[in-house]
Design an enzyme around this catalytic site. Structure first.
Site, PDB file in Angstrom:
ATOM      1  N   ARG A 293      72.491  -4.194 -15.180  1.00 50.17           N
ATOM      2  CA  ARG A 293      71.100  -3.820 -15.343  1.00 50.17           C
ATOM      3  C   ARG A 293      70.802  -2.643 -14.431  1.00 50.17           C
ATOM      4  O   ARG A 293      71.406  -2.483 -13.370  1.00 50.17           O
ATOM      5  CB  ARG A 293      70.140  -4.972 -15.047  1.00 50.17           C
ATOM      6  CG  ARG A 293      70.039  -5.355 -13.602  1.00 50.17           C
ATOM      7  CD  ARG A 293      69.028  -6.482 -13.379  1.00 50.17           C
ATOM      8  NE  ARG A 293      67.659  -6.068 -13.598  1.00 50.17           N
ATOM      9  CZ  ARG A 293      66.869  -6.587 -14.535  1.00 50.17           C
ATOM     10  NH1 ARG A 293      67.312  -7.517 -15.349  1.00 50.17           N
ATOM     11  NH2 ARG A 293      65.626  -6.171 -14.651  1.00 50.17           N
TER      12      ARG A 293
ATOM     13  N   ASP B  11      90.415  -7.991  -0.132  1.00 50.39           N
ATOM     14  CA  ASP B  11      90.512  -9.100   0.818  1.00 50.39           C
ATOM     15  C   ASP B  11      90.340 -10.458   0.154  1.00 50.39           C
ATOM     16  O   ASP B  11      89.729 -10.600  -0.903  1.00 50.39           O
ATOM     17  CB  ASP B  11      89.500  -8.937   1.944  1.00 50.39           C
ATOM     18  CG  ASP B  11      88.058  -8.830   1.447  1.00 50.39           C
ATOM     19  OD1 ASP B  11      87.841  -8.164   0.415  1.00 50.39           O
ATOM     20  OD2 ASP B  11      87.157  -9.406   2.087  1.00 50.39           O
TER      21      ASP B  11
ATOM     22  N   GLU C 172      85.507  -6.906   2.147  1.00 51.19           N
ATOM     23  CA  GLU C 172      84.188  -7.022   1.513  1.00 51.19           C
ATOM     24  C   GLU C 172      83.487  -8.297   1.949  1.00 51.19           C
ATOM     25  O   GLU C 172      82.266  -8.352   2.012  1.00 51.19           O
ATOM     26  CB  GLU C 172      84.335  -6.989  -0.016  1.00 51.19           C
ATOM     27  CG  GLU C 172      83.025  -6.912  -0.776  1.00 51.19           C
ATOM     28  CD  GLU C 172      82.326  -8.240  -0.955  1.00 51.19           C
ATOM     29  OE1 GLU C 172      81.074  -8.270  -0.980  1.00 51.19           O
ATOM     30  OE2 GLU C 172      83.030  -9.271  -1.062  1.00 51.19           O
ATOM     31  N   GLU C 173      84.269  -9.337   2.257  1.00 50.03           N
ATOM     32  CA  GLU C 173      83.694 -10.644   2.547  1.00 50.03           C
ATOM     33  C   GLU C 173      83.139 -10.779   3.964  1.00 50.03           C
ATOM     34  O   GLU C 173      82.605 -11.825   4.308  1.00 50.03           O
ATOM     35  CB  GLU C 173      84.757 -11.740   2.344  1.00 50.03           C
ATOM     36  CG  GLU C 173      85.342 -11.808   0.945  1.00 50.03           C
ATOM     37  CD  GLU C 173      84.368 -12.365  -0.093  1.00 50.03           C
ATOM     38  OE1 GLU C 173      83.235 -12.713   0.287  1.00 50.03           O
ATOM     39  OE2 GLU C 173      84.748 -12.448  -1.266  1.00 50.03           O
TER      40      GLU C 173
ATOM     41  N   HIS D 219      84.406 -18.530  -4.466  1.00 51.49           N
ATOM     42  CA  HIS D 219      84.376 -19.144  -3.124  1.00 51.49           C
ATOM     43  C   HIS D 219      84.615 -20.654  -3.224  1.00 51.49           C
ATOM     44  O   HIS D 219      84.091 -21.430  -2.407  1.00 51.49           O
ATOM     45  CB  HIS D 219      83.065 -18.838  -2.402  1.00 51.49           C
ATOM     46  CG  HIS D 219      82.893 -17.396  -2.046  1.00 51.49           C
ATOM     47  ND1 HIS D 219      82.321 -16.972  -0.860  1.00 51.49           N
ATOM     48  CD2 HIS D 219      83.234 -16.252  -2.690  1.00 51.49           C
ATOM     49  CE1 HIS D 219      82.313 -15.646  -0.811  1.00 51.49           C
ATOM     50  NE2 HIS D 219      82.865 -15.193  -1.923  1.00 51.49           N
TER      51      HIS D 219
END
Length: 403
Positions: free
Chosen positions: A181, A78, A139-140, A373
């Site tokens: 990580r 998206d 996802e957003e 963004h």
């Protein structure tokens, strides 16, 4: 399948795909053309493709031998509701829609890996296992986005995965260098709306009103003490007041004032602490100024937690490909959030970052590092081959380990 369909793609192939997606961005749950493009490629390369998961999501399945472990690799499709300002030849052709987070690149990288792995599946008979390529919508969109919906529609029941992996670009970091990580790597993301309800009146006669703007302003300041005085200074937490709205004109005391907050944490107990203190601060401020108040608190993405064995696998694969210095295996956690966290809450896996270099543009001219963004952002095509090669090497090690 023809030999041409299975040939090893070069960076030019992936660049063409990526720029195609960039020119035609689609918002969450509207990725119809992107999904159709991906499905057609996967089918041509011999994948079993299932579409329509969470509306526009899809999964491509490739089997190696019989039985064996099951691997999931995920990319998002998206775009964002942003008007692009890069001025690049492949800039968005649609107003107020833009791939400003690099999902076009993530999809192209996974497609490049998909083509290479299909060729390897045809030629290598020593592997055993099942590969699931997960192309996710939306996802957003926060907690109601694509990962949660795909899972609610039975993603892991229909396509079992013993481990899942995903990758995101990292602006301002050297191109192709990896960051990861073990443990908490990205923050939870919650939203709160605090509304103070007072009594409106004439601006010249404040004694006849109960002014909610004073309580709102005081609350903005009081909230700063939560992270500064309630959270261990060695623990990351964020409370941002992104919106304060009250009144329509200068000489009227409004009846209500509203604050909208973004809340981030890297530990579940800190997340709970922030929620409790925000409620307490709002209640205290309302009482101090003689107002009523409401708090609408919405929990979004959870903390993204990378598994130990899966992170070790990702680090080992990156070092095998590019040497010991190509990956920071103890990267600083990020207070940004990711809905892949939902998948990692149900399946072991790892989420890592790949450096995106100096990726800002204005009028078609490079401007240096640029955050995601942002209307001047562009995914760096120099990452494509490195990212695709990593996915291929990860699958190779997963299905046919050398260690």
């Amino acid at each position: 399948m023809t030999e041409a369909a299975l040939r090893d793609p070069d960076a030019d192939d992936m660049t063409a795909w990526r720029r195609h997606f960039h020119r035609c961005p689609e918002l969450g749950f509207e990725e119809f053309r992107t999904s159709a493009f991906v499905a057609a490629k996967l089918e041509a390369w011999g994948y079993e493709v299932t579409t329509g998961i969470a509306g526009t999501g899809l999964v491509g399945r490739l089997r190696f031998g019989r039985g064996g472990p099951r691997l999931g690799l995920r990319a998002e499709m998206d775009a964002l509701p942003i008007q692009e300002a890069t001025g690049l030849p492949w800039a968005s052709q649609l107003p107020s829609k833009m791939h400003a987070c690099g999902h076009d690149g993530h999809t192209a990288m996974l497609l490049g890996a998909a083509q290479r792995l299909a060729a390897m599946q045809r030629l290598d008979t020593d592997w055993n296992g099942t590969l699931h390529l997960i192309f996710q919508p939306a996802e957003e969109l926060g907690g109601a986005g694509g990962a949660r919906r795909m899972m609610d529609e039975g993603l892991f029941d229909r396509f079992p995965c013993d481990a899942v992996f995903a990758m995101h670009n990292y602006p301002g970091r050297p191109v192709g260098r990896f960051y990861v990580r073990e443990g908490a790597f990205m923050a939870s993301s919650d939203r709160a709306v605090i509304t103070f309800h007072g009594v409106g009146g004439h601006g010249a006669m404040p004694q006849l009103a109960t002014d909610p703007t004073v309580a709102a302003a005081s609350t903005v300041m009081a909230l700063q003490s939560v992270v500064a005085r309630n959270v261990d200074p060695q623990t990351a937490a964020v409370i941002t007041v992104g919106r304060l709205e009250a009144g329509r004109t200068y000489n009227i005391i409004p009846e209500s004032a509203e604050l909208e907050l973004s809340i981030r944490a890297l530990q579940p107990d800190v997340r709970a602490l922030l929620e409790r203190r925000i409620h307490e601060v709002a209640a205290g401020q309302a009482q101090a100024f003689g107002l009523r108040h409401t708090v609408a608190y919405e929990r979004g993405y959870p903390v993204l937690v990378n598994g130990g064995p899966e992170t070790a696998l990702a680090v080992r694969v990156a070092r095998q490909l590019h040497g010991d210095d190509c990956i920071d295996a103890d990267a600083t956690p990020l207070c940004a959030s990711e809905d892949f966290a939902y998948m990692l809450a149900e399946r072991p896996g790892c989420y890592l970052m790949i450096g995106n270099g100096d990726n800002g543009h204005a009028g078609g001219v490079p401007t240096g590092p640029c955050s995601v963004h942002n209307p001047s952002y562009d995914f760096n095509d120099r990452c494509l081959d490195t990212g695709a090669a990593f996915w291929v090497a990860l699958a190779t090690e997963f299905f046919h380990p050398t260690a």
